[in-house]
Design a protein around this motif. Structure first.
Motif, PDB file in Angstrom:
ATOM      1  N   ARG A  37      95.339 -12.460  17.754  1.00 41.49           N
ATOM      2  CA  ARG A  37      94.776 -12.558  16.406  1.00 41.49           C
ATOM      3  C   ARG A  37      93.497 -13.400  16.437  1.00 41.49           C
ATOM      4  O   ARG A  37      93.476 -14.502  16.978  1.00 41.49           O
ATOM      5  CB  ARG A  37      95.773 -13.208  15.443  1.00 41.49           C
ATOM      6  CG  ARG A  37      97.068 -12.450  15.232  1.00 41.49           C
ATOM      7  CD  ARG A  37      97.796 -13.015  13.996  1.00 41.49           C
ATOM      8  NE  ARG A  37      99.165 -12.525  13.887  1.00 41.49           N
ATOM      9  CZ  ARG A  37      99.488 -11.342  13.371  1.00 41.49           C
ATOM     10  NH1 ARG A  37      98.531 -10.531  12.957  1.00 41.49           N
ATOM     11  NH2 ARG A  37     100.758 -10.975  13.294  1.00 41.49           N
ATOM     12  N   ASN A  38      92.439 -12.840  15.855  1.00 43.05           N
ATOM     13  CA  ASN A  38      91.215 -13.602  15.590  1.00 43.05           C
ATOM     14  C   ASN A  38      90.630 -14.220  16.863  1.00 43.05           C
ATOM     15  O   ASN A  38      90.238 -15.383  16.884  1.00 43.05           O
ATOM     16  CB  ASN A  38      91.510 -14.700  14.555  1.00 43.05           C
ATOM     17  CG  ASN A  38      90.254 -15.138  13.822  1.00 43.05           C
ATOM     18  OD1 ASN A  38      89.295 -14.386  13.707  1.00 43.05           O
ATOM     19  ND2 ASN A  38      90.257 -16.366  13.329  1.00 43.05           N
ATOM     20  N   PHE A  39      90.543 -13.438  17.943  1.00 45.34           N
ATOM     21  CA  PHE A  39      89.930 -13.901  19.180  1.00 45.34           C
ATOM     22  C   PHE A  39      88.422 -13.668  19.124  1.00 45.34           C
ATOM     23  O   PHE A  39      87.942 -12.736  18.461  1.00 45.34           O
ATOM     24  CB  PHE A  39      90.518 -13.158  20.386  1.00 45.34           C
ATOM     25  CG  PHE A  39      91.632 -13.897  21.059  1.00 45.34           C
ATOM     26  CD1 PHE A  39      91.567 -14.194  22.402  1.00 45.34           C
ATOM     27  CD2 PHE A  39      92.752 -14.317  20.343  1.00 45.34           C
ATOM     28  CE1 PHE A  39      92.594 -14.883  23.038  1.00 45.34           C
ATOM     29  CE2 PHE A  39      93.785 -14.993  20.962  1.00 45.34           C
ATOM     30  CZ  PHE A  39      93.707 -15.286  22.317  1.00 45.34           C
ATOM     31  N   GLY A  40      87.670 -14.519  19.830  1.00 45.90           N
ATOM     32  CA  GLY A  40      86.224 -14.352  19.898  1.00 45.90           C
ATOM     33  C   GLY A  40      85.821 -13.499  21.085  1.00 45.90           C
ATOM     34  O   GLY A  40      86.502 -13.481  22.121  1.00 45.90           O
ATOM     35  N   LEU A  41      84.704 -12.759  20.944  1.00 43.91           N
ATOM     36  CA  LEU A  41      84.169 -11.960  22.045  1.00 43.91           C
ATOM     37  C   LEU A  41      83.007 -12.719  22.669  1.00 43.91           C
ATOM     38  O   LEU A  41      81.997 -12.986  22.010  1.00 43.91           O
ATOM     39  CB  LEU A  41      83.711 -10.582  21.546  1.00 43.91           C
ATOM     40  CG  LEU A  41      84.813  -9.669  21.004  1.00 43.91           C
ATOM     41  CD1 LEU A  41      84.228  -8.334  20.563  1.00 43.91           C
ATOM     42  CD2 LEU A  41      85.904  -9.434  22.041  1.00 43.91           C
ATOM     43  N   ASP A  42      83.155 -13.096  23.943  1.00 42.65           N
ATOM     44  CA  ASP A  42      82.130 -13.858  24.658  1.00 42.65           C
ATOM     45  C   ASP A  42      81.580 -13.033  25.812  1.00 42.65           C
ATOM     46  O   ASP A  42      82.347 -12.337  26.509  1.00 42.65           O
ATOM     47  CB  ASP A  42      82.719 -15.156  25.225  1.00 42.65           C
ATOM     48  CG  ASP A  42      82.946 -16.206  24.144  1.00 42.65           C
ATOM     49  OD1 ASP A  42      82.704 -15.889  22.962  1.00 42.65           O
ATOM     50  OD2 ASP A  42      83.379 -17.325  24.491  1.00 42.65           O
TER      51      ASP A  42
END
Length: 600
Positions: free
Chosen positions: A85-90
């Motif tokens: 849930r709600n992970f960032g894309l780096d």
């Protein structure tokens, strides 16, 4: 179907955005301490298995950071399903990772606790919940999300073996970030490296690119061979403009974008440079070369700079001195060897001829090894079964549609009346996979020549003479489809006959009485597993349930790799029929020149 608010992995590409993902865990690394106070857990998930490949564009690497090892969710192993849930894309190296951020959450559903879709009604209405392990504070799963978990496990059920193989392979691969810095001698195809080297030559192209030739004075057998100018036997092949070093020590690196502009303005021959993120690939001449592409995630990045470390430069200079010393010793030794000797001119000519023959054989062997390595690399990249070899590799491949609807069958009479030929005597080379076979039992693949239903000549065998003339022949049919089938389409399929000669060549086995020789039957099953994967097991299972192959579009339970094969078209004589066979021939196709390369 993905739950509301979730993103497909293939669409998770916008660096800096937040996404929720759902996928099967296909590989996992051990927890490790970061340089700071946190611990990190890395794993890879995949949410689409329809094309049968694992670790494809439908997979993404995930990084989860926690203050201590006991704060991570429990993962039993590959096959478990992770809900992020709600992970960032780096942006990370040449890829995009899903990374833990504040307000992120993780749920891990053990594969053993996920039922088949037929038993999912209680989860759908919310009266029962799937077991899971979670990071503290993560929101519980909804009924819709639990149904998505159940469906995802079912869609991946045919890829269990591939997932385990991928996980095992991933665990043996070195960390690309930690192992990027490399000597030229250790470079391999299709990876990213950091390289320290000296500039040997610079070529400025009209397309805004720059060709650098660099060396760190280490040898790599996959590089272009620059011939030694002192080698008389190969002098005809040397590049007279090349100033050295000789041998396979120099790599070509093509620069694009800002890196090319910087090199044009700042570099000169002899400079020592640091090249960051060099992508190794195969050149058109089947040699190893490198590329520095423009970085879309860092549009202003320059991935080349001059070396300033005295230690790094000294290492290269020391190897250069060793190279120069060996060259001097080699020249002195050859000069000594070339001094006039008392041996006859005949003995000298024989020795020279033997040397040329030995060098020619070594060169031919080297070229064969390079060609085999290039073929394996290309096959691995395209997911092709390298254990199946087909003749005529130089022939342009044909698709099933091109074989079925060959325009050359249409012809005209001398009076320009159009007609269609019953068949063409021609051969094709295609990349296909097996989706069905006939007869349905493997022990029926072998046929006795004394059986009148198989060989009509058996009717003429005299009584008491049948045993002496009895022998066995291969005879079965494979249903093939193209290796690549466009999504949401029904693939064209082609029935291909495997006769006795083709079967002997394909299997490296003679046909025999498989009903009474269980050892030979088992060997045949193992051979065909290499050709068609889990097709036999799946077909057997479906037939017990009153169904059969081929599977409908979208059903990905069949797991096998495509392979290259030769297909011959021919005409089989049949009774003339005004509607179907007016010419008295039935159009047929058979397998030819294709072999399973194995020691089974």
């Amino acid at each position: 179907m993905l739950p509301t608010g979730f993103t497909a992995v293939k669409d998770a590409t916008a660096v800096g955005s937040r996404v929720s993902l759902l996928g099967v865990i296909i590989s996992i690394k051990e927890q490790r301490k970061t340089k700071g106070t946190d611990w990190v857990l890395e794993f890879t998930i995949q949410d689409d298995f329809t094309n049968g490949s694992v670790g494809s564009g439908a997979s993404i690497n995930c990084r989860l950071f926690r203050p201590s090892p006991d704060k991570f969710p429990k993962i039993n192993g590959v096959g478990d399903i992770a809900l992020l849930r709600n992970f960032g894309l780096d942006g990370w190296m040449d890829r995009v990772d899903a990374v833990w951020k504040p307000q992120s959450g993780v749920l891990v559903f053990p594969a053993s606790g996920i039922p088949v879709p037929e038993l999912s009604q209680a989860y759908q209405v919310g009266s029962q919940n799937l077991p899971y392990s979670a990071v503290f504070g993560t929101k519980d799963s909804t009924a819709q999300e639990q149904m998505a978990v159940i469906q995802l496990k079912h869609s991946a059920s045919g890829s269990v073996r591939q997932v385990k193989q991928y996980a095992a392979a991933s665990s043996s691969v070195r960390d690309p970030v930690r192992d990027r810095l490399s000597l030229i001698k250790d470079l391999t195809y299709d990876r990213f490296y950091d390289v320290r080297a000296q500039v040997v030559n610079i070529y400025y192209n009209n397309y805004g690119t720059v060709d650098l030739k660099v060396t760190d004075y280490t040898t790599n057998k996959d590089l272009f061979l620059y011939v030694d100018p002192d080698d008389e036997d190969w002098r005809w092949q040397q590049d007279k403009a090349w100033k050295g070093p000789c041998g396979q020590l120099t790599m070509n690196v093509l620069l694009y974008g800002n890196s090319a502009v910087w090199s044009t303005e700042n570099l000169a021959v002899g400079d020592y440079v640091f090249l960051r993120n060099v992508h190794t690939k195969m050149s058109q001449a089947n040699k190893l070369e490198g590329v520095l592409h423009e970085d879309k995630q860092r549009p202003n990045a320059i991935d080349i700079r001059k070396l300033v470390s005295v230690t790094d430069i000294k290492e290269i200079k020391d190897r250069q001195q060793d190279y120069d010393k060996k060259r001097v010793k080699k020249t002195a030794f050859e000069d000594l060897q070339n001094e006039p000797k008392k041996s006859s001119a005949k003995a000298s000519a024989k020795k020279k001829a033997e040397k040329k023959a030995r060098q020619r054989a070594e060169k031919e062997q080297e070229q064969r090894e390079l060609a085999e390595k290039a073929e394996k690399w290309e096959a691995d990249r395209n997911g092709v079964n390298i254990n199946i070899r087909a003749a005529f590799p130089e022939v342009q491949p044909s698709t099933i549609s091109e074989i079925l609807y060959n325009p050359h069958r249409s012809s005209r009479t001398t009076k320009y009346n159009e007609f269609t030929l019953a068949f063409l005597n021609c051969r094709h080379r295609s990349r296909v996979r097996v989706v069905d076979f006939f007869p349905p039992e493997l022990d029926l693949f072998g046929h006795c020549t004394a059986d009148p239903s198989w060989d009509k000549r058996a009717k003429n065998v005299a009584p008491g003479d049948s045993h002496r003339k009895q022998r066995w022949e291969w005879g079965f049919v494979l249903l093939l489809e193209d290796a690549k089938v466009p999504p949401d389409t029904v693939s064209e399929k082609l029935c291909v006959v495997v006769g006795n000669e083709a079967g002997q060549h394909l299997l490296d086995m003679n046909a025999q009485d498989l009903k009474n020789d269980r050892k030979a039957l088992k060997r045949l099953e193992e051979k065909l597993f290499i050709l068609w994967g889990n097709l036999f097991e799946l077909k057997t299972e479906l037939r017990l349930l009153g169904s059969d192959m081929p599977l409908p579009p979208g059903d990905n339970r069949l797991q096998n790799k495509p392979f290259d094969c030769c297909i011959e078209e021919y005409g089989h004589e049949v009774p003339m029929n005004k509607d179907n066979n007016p010419a008295g021939y039935q159009r047929m196709h058979r397998l030819a020149g294709t072999r399973i390369m194995t020691n089974i």
